[in-house]
Design a protein around this motif. Structure first.
Motif, PDB file in Angstrom:
ATOM      1  N   ASN A  16      11.652  -2.616  -6.859  1.00 19.37           N
ATOM      2  CA  ASN A  16      11.662  -2.059  -8.208  1.00 19.37           C
ATOM      3  C   ASN A  16      10.227  -1.820  -8.662  1.00 19.37           C
ATOM      4  N   TYR A  17      10.065  -1.373  -9.907  1.00 16.58           N
ATOM      5  CA  TYR A  17       8.736  -1.035 -10.417  1.00 16.58           C
ATOM      6  C   TYR A  17       7.818  -2.250 -10.532  1.00 16.58           C
ATOM      7  N   TYR A  35      10.236   1.968  -5.085  1.00 20.57           N
ATOM      8  CA  TYR A  35       9.377   2.151  -3.921  1.00 20.57           C
ATOM      9  C   TYR A  35      10.201   1.872  -2.673  1.00 20.57           C
ATOM     10  N   ASN A  93      11.989   5.438 -10.020  1.00 20.41           N
ATOM     11  CA  ASN A  93      11.197   4.281 -10.458  1.00 20.41           C
ATOM     12  C   ASN A  93      11.175   3.179  -9.403  1.00 20.41           C
ATOM     13  N   TRP A 109       4.606  10.517   1.286  1.00 20.76           N
ATOM     14  CA  TRP A 109       4.426   9.119   1.653  1.00 20.76           C
ATOM     15  C   TRP A 109       2.948   8.773   1.508  1.00 20.76           C
ATOM     16  N   ARG A 111       7.242   6.624  -3.328  1.00 24.79           N
ATOM     17  CA  ARG A 111       7.735   6.349  -4.680  1.00 24.79           C
ATOM     18  C   ARG A 111       8.828   7.367  -4.962  1.00 24.79           C
ATOM     19  N   VAL A 123       4.866   4.092   2.398  1.00 27.44           N
ATOM     20  CA  VAL A 123       5.581   3.789   1.159  1.00 27.44           C
ATOM     21  C   VAL A 123       5.804   5.097   0.405  1.00 27.44           C
ATOM     22  N   THR A 149       9.765   1.336   1.373  1.00 25.94           N
ATOM     23  CA  THR A 149       8.805   1.029   2.431  1.00 25.94           C
ATOM     24  C   THR A 149       9.542   0.966   3.757  1.00 25.94           C
ATOM     25  N   ASN A 168       0.570   1.710   2.549  1.00 29.76           N
ATOM     26  CA  ASN A 168       0.442   0.549   1.659  1.00 29.76           C
ATOM     27  C   ASN A 168      -1.012   0.086   1.620  1.00 29.76           C
TER      28      ASN A 168
END
Length: 127
Positions: free
Chosen positions: A64-65, A43, A41, A26, A38, A36, A45, A29
């Motif tokens: 999304n990305y 994220y 592809n 993690w 990843r 957050v 949170t 942010n």
């Protein structure tokens, strides 16, 4: 409220377990207020917030990305779906928020180092 499924519950379970086992990384942010992760592809949170009536809730948001929100759900949504006690679901999500935050900030590693240093100075500390 968001309609959730067993996939959402599974997401929480996996995030809990993998975070506790140190297998899920993690970061905080940009505002240093929310952890957050990843994953693939996307994220994920985890955020804490307060509703209009003053009660707290925890929300998981998936982006999304491009940073666009594609899904989200709260501890209240979990309560509606699985029927657990609302305070149990809030506590569960709050603990996940805290674990992810500690992982992102390195708080546990820092505490281990501090305890190790203090233990070397005082042989009576039972660790």
């Amino acid at each position: 409220m968001t309609e959730i499924s067993m996939k959402h519950i599974k997401l929480v379970e996996l995030l809990e377990r993998l975070t506790d086992e140190g297998k899920q990384d993690w970061q905080m942010n940009d505002d240093d207020t929310e952890p957050v992760a990843r994953i693939a592809n996307f994220y994920v949170t985890i955020r804490e917030s307060t509703s209009a009536d003053g009660s707290g809730f925890v929300e998981i948001v998936m982006k999304n990305y491009l940073g666009e929100i594609i899904d989200s759900f709260t501890d209240d949504d979990m309560t509606v779906y699985i029927g657990n006690n609302a305070s149990d679901n809030y506590s569960r999500m709050k603990m996940l928020f805290r674990s992810a935050t500690r992982r992102a900030t390195g708080a546990d590693e820092a505490l281990d180092e501090i305890l190790g240093e203090l233990s070397e100075k005082d042989d009576d500390v039972p660790f």
